[in-house]
Write a protein that holds these residues in place. Structure first.
Motif, short mmCIF file in Angstrom:
data_model
loop_
_atom_site.label_atom_id
_atom_site.label_comp_id
_atom_site.label_asym_id
_atom_site.label_seq_id
_atom_site.Cartn_x
_atom_site.Cartn_y
_atom_site.Cartn_z
N SER A 68 13.07 -61.50 1.30
CA SER A 68 13.97 -61.67 0.51
C SER A 68 14.18 -60.27 -0.24
CB SER A 68 14.31 -62.96 0.01
OG SER A 68 14.40 -64.21 0.06
N TYR A 69 12.75 -60.15 -1.38
CA TYR A 69 13.03 -59.31 -1.96
C TYR A 69 12.75 -57.78 -0.81
CZ TYR A 69 11.25 -55.55 -5.22
OH TYR A 69 11.08 -54.41 -6.82
N TYR A 95 15.81 -70.12 3.73
CA TYR A 95 15.39 -68.93 3.43
C TYR A 95 16.97 -68.10 2.66
CZ TYR A 95 16.20 -63.23 3.98
OH TYR A 95 16.38 -62.43 3.53
N GLU A 99 17.00 -66.74 -1.26
CA GLU A 99 16.78 -65.28 -1.35
C GLU A 99 18.82 -64.60 -1.99
OE1 GLU A 99 19.15 -61.59 2.23
OE2 GLU A 99 19.66 -64.36 2.36
#
Length: 115
Positions: A68-69, A95, A99
């Motif tokens: 996500s980052y 996910y 996120e």
């Protein structure tokens, strides 16, 4: 991650915990502090304790946070130390949940350039 280094040493985590500002939501806790030593790059640390689950679950949560980052890395302002701690509820998170949670915390910390 192109513009980000990892925080790996205990003293680096402790510094961010003690001096940084923290915000939390349902899945994550985020500590952020301005880094004067490395103004052109960010440093990211991810912490997932054994309370979250067994090693497979912890690895999955770590991968979700890092991915996500990585996808939003180009929008993050440079020159920060960021530590992300996974809460127990993140074990069952998707996910999309991770996120959304990470983006929300970055906006609250005002370290995201674009919305």
């Amino acid at each position: 991650m192109e513009f980000t280094q990892s925080i790996k040493k205990n003293f680096q985590f402790r510094f961010v915990y003690n001096k940084g500002k923290s915000l939390a939501n349902k899945f994550l806790v985020m500590y952020v502090i301005k880094n004067k030593k490395y103004p052109d790059t960010n440093r990211l640390g991810v912490s997932v304790s054994k309370k979250v689950g067994k090693s497979i679950v912890r690895s999955r949560v770590t991968r979700l946070i890092k991915e996500s980052y990585r996808l939003m890395e180009k929008d993050v302002k440079k020159g920060y130390d960021i530590v992300v701690i996974a809460r127990v509820s993140s074990a069952s998170a998707s996910y999309a949940d991770i996120e959304k949670s990470l983006m929300s915390l970055m906006k609250k910390h005002d370290i995201i350039e674009k919305s």
